[in-house]
Structure formats: C-alpha cells, structure tokens
Design a protein around this motif. Structure first.
Motif, mmCIF file in Angstrom:
data_model
loop_
_atom_site.group_PDB
_atom_site.id
_atom_site.type_symbol
_atom_site.label_atom_id
_atom_site.label_comp_id
_atom_site.label_asym_id
_atom_site.label_seq_id
_atom_site.Cartn_x
_atom_site.Cartn_y
_atom_site.Cartn_z
ATOM 1 N N VAL A 1 -5.365 6.207 -3.339
ATOM 2 C CA VAL A 1 -3.936 6.155 -3.656
ATOM 3 C C VAL A 1 -3.510 7.589 -3.990
ATOM 4 O O VAL A 1 -4.357 8.400 -4.369
ATOM 5 N N ASP A 2 -2.236 7.931 -3.807
ATOM 6 C CA ASP A 2 -1.805 9.248 -4.284
ATOM 7 C C ASP A 2 -1.163 9.083 -5.661
ATOM 8 O O ASP A 2 -0.669 8.013 -6.006
ATOM 9 N N VAL A 3 -1.244 10.160 -6.451
ATOM 10 C CA VAL A 3 -0.753 10.097 -7.827
ATOM 11 C C VAL A 3 0.696 10.554 -7.830
ATOM 12 O O VAL A 3 0.995 11.727 -7.988
ATOM 13 N N SER A 4 1.600 9.606 -7.611
ATOM 14 C CA SER A 4 3.021 9.955 -7.564
ATOM 15 C C SER A 4 3.750 9.523 -8.835
ATOM 16 O O SER A 4 4.781 10.090 -9.188
ATOM 17 N N ASP A 5 3.233 8.532 -9.541
ATOM 18 C CA ASP A 5 3.913 8.014 -10.736
ATOM 19 C C ASP A 5 3.081 8.174 -12.007
ATOM 20 O O ASP A 5 3.319 7.493 -12.997
ATOM 21 N N SER B 1 -7.070 2.494 2.173
ATOM 22 C CA SER B 1 -6.209 1.519 1.510
ATOM 23 C C SER B 1 -6.429 1.606 0.007
ATOM 24 O O SER B 1 -7.441 2.126 -0.457
ATOM 25 N N ARG B 2 -5.454 1.086 -0.744
ATOM 26 C CA ARG B 2 -5.643 0.982 -2.194
ATOM 27 C C ARG B 2 -6.660 -0.111 -2.529
ATOM 28 O O ARG B 2 -7.230 -0.113 -3.608
ATOM 29 N N ALA B 3 -6.802 -1.059 -1.632
ATOM 30 C CA ALA B 3 -7.738 -2.165 -1.850
ATOM 31 C C ALA B 3 -9.119 -1.739 -1.374
ATOM 32 O O ALA B 3 -9.235 -1.023 -0.386
ATOM 33 N N SER C 1 2.971 12.862 1.188
ATOM 34 C CA SER C 1 1.823 12.520 0.349
ATOM 35 C C SER C 1 1.357 11.082 0.570
ATOM 36 O O SER C 1 0.168 10.774 0.446
ATOM 37 N N ASP C 2 2.290 10.194 0.916
ATOM 38 C CA ASP C 2 1.884 8.805 1.183
ATOM 39 C C ASP C 2 1.046 8.683 2.455
ATOM 40 O O ASP C 2 0.285 7.724 2.606
ATOM 41 N N LEU C 3 1.181 9.635 3.377
ATOM 42 C CA LEU C 3 0.285 9.652 4.538
ATOM 43 C C LEU C 3 -1.116 10.101 4.110
ATOM 44 O O LEU C 3 -2.123 9.542 4.566
ATOM 45 N N ASP D 1 0.866 -1.192 0.000
ATOM 46 C CA ASP D 1 0.000 0.000 0.000
ATOM 47 C C ASP D 1 0.901 1.240 0.000
ATOM 48 O O ASP D 1 2.123 1.126 -0.078
ATOM 49 N N ASP D 2 0.318 2.423 0.087
ATOM 50 C CA ASP D 2 1.140 3.633 0.121
ATOM 51 C C ASP D 2 1.976 3.703 1.396
ATOM 52 O O ASP D 2 3.020 4.368 1.423
ATOM 53 N N ALA D 3 1.503 3.058 2.450
ATOM 54 C CA ALA D 3 2.232 3.034 3.715
ATOM 55 C C ALA D 3 1.802 1.796 4.484
ATOM 56 O O ALA D 3 0.777 1.192 4.171
HETATM 57 MG MG MG Z 1 1.957 6.677 -2.915
#
Ligand code: MG
Length: 328
Positions: free
Chosen positions: A218-222, A155-157, A84-86, A42-44
């Motif tokens: 989710v955060d948009v990092s990629d 969560s991303r899920a 941002s992942d928080l 997950d992001d964290a």
């Molecule tokens: Mg992330």
C-alpha cells in the motif's frame, strides 16, 4: 499478488469516516465484469491485460492552500500523489488524464498547474493522455486519473501471519510542513519539498515486485496508521507497529519534537510504500533509499502500537480523513 478469484476482487478498507462513506457508496454495486481483476478497495483497479487505473482529487483549502505553494507546485503534488497509487500496485506508469476546475478572476494559472502535473508525469516516465477543463465557482480543483501496466499487480490483500512490515524512506515531513504553515510559520527546504515534490516510489515498488517478496503493498498517503490499517483489513490480519522503529523524518523531528511521531502515524501525504514480506526476505539495503522494518503481522485485526512497555494498544484513530479534515 492479485487473486483471480471473483469472490475476492473487492478489497476491504480500514477504519475512518472517509472509508465508511466509500463503503456506503459502493454497497449497491453489482457483480464485477470479468475484465475486472481487482475492483474497488485497493489503491487502484486492475483490468485484464494488466492495465491499472486510479484517480486522485486535490481541492484547494482541503489538500493545499494557494497562499502556501505555487500553482506549479500544486500541479506537481497532485500528479505525484495520483501516480503513487500506481507504485502501490507495482505498476509502471503509462499516462494520466487531467481535469482542472479553475476559479474565476485569473487567480490560478491553469498553464502553471498543468506544467507541474506534466513534470510529475515525465519524472515518472509517463505522458499526459488527455483531460478536461472547467470554470469553478469556488476552489481550484485538480483531478488526475492515472493509467499504468503491471506484469503481476501487487495488492493490499495478501499479508500473512509472521510477515514483517516494512516502509520505504521517512515519514512525517509533509505533515510537519502543513502543521507549520497552519500555525503561521514557513517550513524549511526539506519539509516544504516533502509536501510540494513527493516522489512516487515506482522504481522501488517494481524492484520489490520483481524479487517476488511482497505479500501485500500500500502507499502511505493518509499516515502509516491508516494505510497499515487498510493493508490489515484487506489481508484479514493484525499489524503490530513498533514505535521505536518508525522512521520519523529528521526534519519533522526538529520542527515538531515529540509530535513528529503523531505526524508520521496520522499526518499523511508521505507517499512512501508500506509492505508485508516474509520474515528474513528483505534486506535493509535492498533499495537505494532507506528501508525500515517497522513491525510484523499477527492473527487478528487492526493496527496495534507496541510502545515497548505494556502490551501493544489498538490504534482507534485511522489515517487523515479528507472528508472530516483538520489539515490544509
Ligand atoms: Mg493509495
């Protein structure tokens, strides 16, 4: 929201070489201790008590160039990217741990990098808890560990068939800045600022989580394609994005023209939020920043692009890969 089922405490990742390598690195990990509510993927990570932990590494000439931005800006964006992942877990930032590896010769100013990180941390309502310092025989490296707390971590899920997919803010400006620098041009104010001073969407994530309408986040990092791909993989669903709905930043559009959509889908480092919510649950004016419905969730897998003509096509490309590279 986070599942307490021990079988689902690891989260599936989307496509891309960087994530293939992460899958391989984590393949031999044993059972997770009972204190771990959400493990890798997950992001964290989330621990008992609602503690949320993540780390983010910024490397000179991979994530930034020192000829493009100042040392304070290098620190600020490294801190904001980590925080941002928080936001992506709907966690409130508490503190950060900062490790710096400084090249010899006094080229990089450790105090300036640190000042940038401290500012990003303060802007997010957190403090510096500690860290480490080293000489680097090569590039400047900045690693930021973030610690947050969530009442009910996102969560991303958890995306469900029939959900809408939403994104905050606009996309593509940071990648447009990188593309201009890489071709020898100097990006203007909005583009430059998108790269140097991204805003972790903590307030927005907490507000959405409070309303109880977020199924997956989710955060948009990629880049939107890659991060929507993680959300799809973690949730076991297919995400369909509509080209005409993607909120491409106006400054990216004027700098890149038709290539701005590519920057929004694949460029990364926007640090906006992408989330799944039940159809009709979100209003466009729910937050004080733009909020756009960009697609929906269906049965299946992967991220598909609906360009308005033929049937949606599967996006084969993931997001920006920091192990393969082509960016900074
Ligand atoms: Mg992330």
């Amino acid at each position: 929201m986070v599942s307490r089922d021990p079988r689902s405490r690891r989260v599936a990742l989307g496509r891309g070489a960087e994530f293939d390598l992460i899958r391989k690195l984590l393949a031999d990990e044993g059972a997770l201790p009972e204190e771990v509510l959400v493990g890798p993927g997950d992001d964290a990570a989330v621990l008992v008590g609602g503690w949320v932990l993540s780390t983010d590494l910024s490397v000179e000439d991979v994530h930034f160039r020192r000829s493009w931005i100042s040392d304070v800006e290098i620190g600020y964006r490294a801190g904001a990217a980590a925080l941002s992942d928080l936001a992506a877990m709907a966690a409130r930032p508490v503190g950060v741990l900062v490790s710096l590896a400084i090249p010899p010769g006094g080229g990089a100013d450790a105090e300036a990098v640190y000042a940038g990180i401290r500012q990003a941390t303060r802007d997010a309502g957190a403090v510096v808890l500690g860290g480490d310092l080293s000489r680097s025989p090569g590039p400047l490296m900045v690693d930021v560990v973030v610690v947050g707390r969530a009442v009910d971590a996102a969560s991303r899920a958890g995306a469900e068939v029939g959900d809408d997919i939403w994104v905050t803010g606009t996309l593509g400006a940071s990648a447009a800045a990188v593309r201009l620098w890489a071709s020898g041009m100097e990006p203007g104010g909005d583009l430059r600022r998108a790269f140097t001073h991204p805003v972790p969407r903590v307030t927005e994530a907490l507000r959405l989580a409070e309303r109880g309408i977020v199924h997956a986040l989710v955060d948009v990092s990629d880049g939107l394609a890659g991060d929507a791909g993680h959300l799809a993989a973690a949730s076991g669903v297919k995400v369909v994005l509509r080209t005409d709905r993607i909120p491409v930043a106006a400054a990216a559009r004027s700098a890149l023209g038709d290539d701005a959509l590519d920057a929004a889908l694949y460029g990364g480092e926007d640090y906006e939020l992408c989330f799944a919510a039940p159809a009709g649950a979100v209003r466009g004016d729910d937050l004080s920043i733009p909020l756009t419905c960009v697609g929906h969730v269906e049965e299946g897998a992967g991220v598909w692009l609906d360009e308005g003509g033929d049937a949606p096509r599967l996006l084969e490309r993931g997001g920006y890969s920091h192990v393969e590279g082509d960016g900074a």
